[in-house]
Write an enzyme that holds these catalytic residues in place. Sequence first.
Site, PDB file in Angstrom:
ATOM      1  N   GLY A 169       0.816  -1.207   0.000  1.00 50.66           N
ATOM      2  CA  GLY A 169       0.000   0.000   0.000  1.00 50.66           C
ATOM      3  C   GLY A 169       0.847   1.253   0.000  1.00 50.66           C
ATOM      4  O   GLY A 169       0.554   2.227  -0.704  1.00 50.66           O
ATOM      5  N   THR A 170       1.917   1.236   0.773  1.00 55.33           N
ATOM      6  CA  THR A 170       2.838   2.366   0.815  1.00 55.33           C
ATOM      7  C   THR A 170       3.521   2.557  -0.527  1.00 55.33           C
ATOM      8  O   THR A 170       3.716   3.691  -0.983  1.00 55.33           O
ATOM      9  CB  THR A 170       3.897   2.147   1.910  1.00 55.33           C
ATOM     10  OG1 THR A 170       3.243   2.028   3.181  1.00 55.33           O
ATOM     11  CG2 THR A 170       4.877   3.295   1.973  1.00 55.33           C
ATOM     12  N   ASP A 188       4.925 -10.032   6.473  1.00 60.41           N
ATOM     13  CA  ASP A 188       4.280 -11.234   5.924  1.00 60.41           C
ATOM     14  C   ASP A 188       5.020 -11.815   4.727  1.00 60.41           C
ATOM     15  O   ASP A 188       4.665 -12.895   4.254  1.00 60.41           O
ATOM     16  CB  ASP A 188       2.840 -10.919   5.496  1.00 60.41           C
ATOM     17  CG  ASP A 188       1.948 -10.570   6.669  1.00 60.41           C
ATOM     18  OD1 ASP A 188       2.345 -10.827   7.812  1.00 60.41           O
ATOM     19  OD2 ASP A 188       0.855 -10.024   6.434  1.00 60.41           O
ATOM     20  N   MET A 217       1.223 -14.083  12.192  1.00 60.45           N
ATOM     21  CA  MET A 217       0.871 -13.102  11.172  1.00 60.45           C
ATOM     22  C   MET A 217       0.811 -13.746   9.790  1.00 60.45           C
ATOM     23  O   MET A 217       1.488 -14.730   9.533  1.00 60.45           O
ATOM     24  CB  MET A 217       1.883 -11.960  11.185  1.00 60.45           C
ATOM     25  CG  MET A 217       1.739 -11.046  12.385  1.00 60.45           C
ATOM     26  SD  MET A 217       3.221 -10.071  12.671  1.00 60.45           S
ATOM     27  CE  MET A 217       4.347 -11.345  13.222  1.00 60.45           C
TER      28      MET A 217
END
Length: 583
Positions: free
Chosen positions: A273-274, A302, A345
């Site tokens: 996303g960044t 992840d 995670m």
Amino acid sequence: MCSFRCCMCNFFPSYVFELSFSISELCMGSLSYPSSFTQKICAESKQSQKTSNHIFDLRSSLSSVKAIPRNIGELRSSDKGVMTPEGKSEPKLVFGEAGYVLEDVPHFADYIPSLPTYPNPLQDNPAYSVVKQYFVNEGDTVAQKIVVHKSSPRGTHFRRAGPRQRVYFESDEVHACIVTCGGLCPGLNTVIREIVCGLSHMYGVTKILGIEGGYKGFYARNTIPLTPKSVNDVHKRGGTILGTSRGGHNTSKIVDSIQDRGINQVYIIGGDGTQKGASVIFEEIRRRGLKVAVVGIPKTIDNDIAVIDKSFGFDTAVEEAQRAINAAHVEAESIENGIGVVKLMGRYSGFIAMHATLASRDVDCCLIPESPFYLEGKGGLFDFVEKRLKENGHMVLVVAEGAGQELIAESMRSMDLEDASGNKLLLDVGLWLSQKIKDHFSSKKKKTTINLKYIDPTYMIRAVPSNASDNVYCTLLAHSAIHGAMAGYTGFTVGPVNGRHAYIPFYRVTETQNKVVITDRMWARLLSSTNQPSFLCQNDVDDGAKKDHTPSESEYLEGENCNGHYVESASDDGVKSIQEGEN
């Protein structure tokens, strides 16, 4: 040998093309030309095929086309960065012999004419005096696939990372900034430290700012000056000294702040996303014609960033996950019918759970998002738990946070809810699964007493400092990013591809995610280690059996849109397919 010079005004008026070719070159050769020019050539070539049977056609002759731009110096790759109607630059593609495709990254020379260059100060750096070859050859590229057959095309390549002989910044001209976005991850402080120390020690840069609080820090928070002294020990601490946040991306405000502060190198550390946000920032900077390098350093605990071998912090996360698994194993084996459930995670990808399970050898069952499972009936999870308790008297179950979401009835209420970064909000599969197991064994039919312990080490894992392996990796990432920015490259993210660091266009790491392939040998090794069933029906196996595909030159040129850009997307049934699309 025949050669001629012509003005291709009808196709790309700002370029003059010099063509030289021989009969042997008509079939195959190196090729470099604008992707928008490719579209027109493609259409023209198809039209000419309908009206002519001549052996010479324009597309085959392009194997020896050299693009000579007017008034902008040497063209770095295949185009001048033509902008699409959506405001995004088209991919820079270079085709070569035997199916070679270079997916190049943008460069200042693509959109800023006649920039001066300077000798790289590394050649006078005492620390590098023992290096036999200071600089990377301009033509060096890194293959995305290294396992091929003798008849296979050479496939996709990326530009190799490393220092160049000429740089586009003088040391006292550089004004760099660093920002961290998204969730925490081991190694963030190490990357910050190595960018600061690398800029200072290798290139003599003195003006480096830290942007506090993620993207919104560009326009809503203070900045802090960063020096090698101020960051000397930060790699020993977890988290990020700059602070972080999700969301807060306002492209216009961010670029205004960059321009007002006189920043000309932006290092953005964050996940997919960044990196999407970094891509938008780059496009706006390019639209304004600013000499500002935008460099992404991929961060995701992840390990779900596409293309690159792995992301920093992953090794540390797997190592720390062992502590939770060991604790669960001790609890489970110390009591009758003990069950230890550990949630790790892995929102969309189960790499941490898979690697931690393989490293531990104490896990009896591992559940990940990529591999569906079911609870009830023969061969289901409950059936396997019963068998394992009868055999060993205890068991350990590891579940990734994104596994089994479709089985949680309440998840329907949160399917459309997202956090500030656009990630789907997930319910706690660990708690849900623990309760389901308890309910199953306490039912009237079973009436079996079990002792279940649930452990969720998520925030403990991501808050620790990086281990030795990740510290070294973070150093290499930071140095590769610095070398690329100093050499005038921009709009890219950096990472290892088959063990060699490369510069990768933003769109390649944001268009899809890296996921565990359940038909791969690594997942088979896990099933062999745990002796768990796959919980799969044949349709699940078939769905996961998609093979990777590298588009050939003809596919790039003959696609419907003829835009030379292939993206990997998820179809409705979850099977990824190669489709044509815009950036």
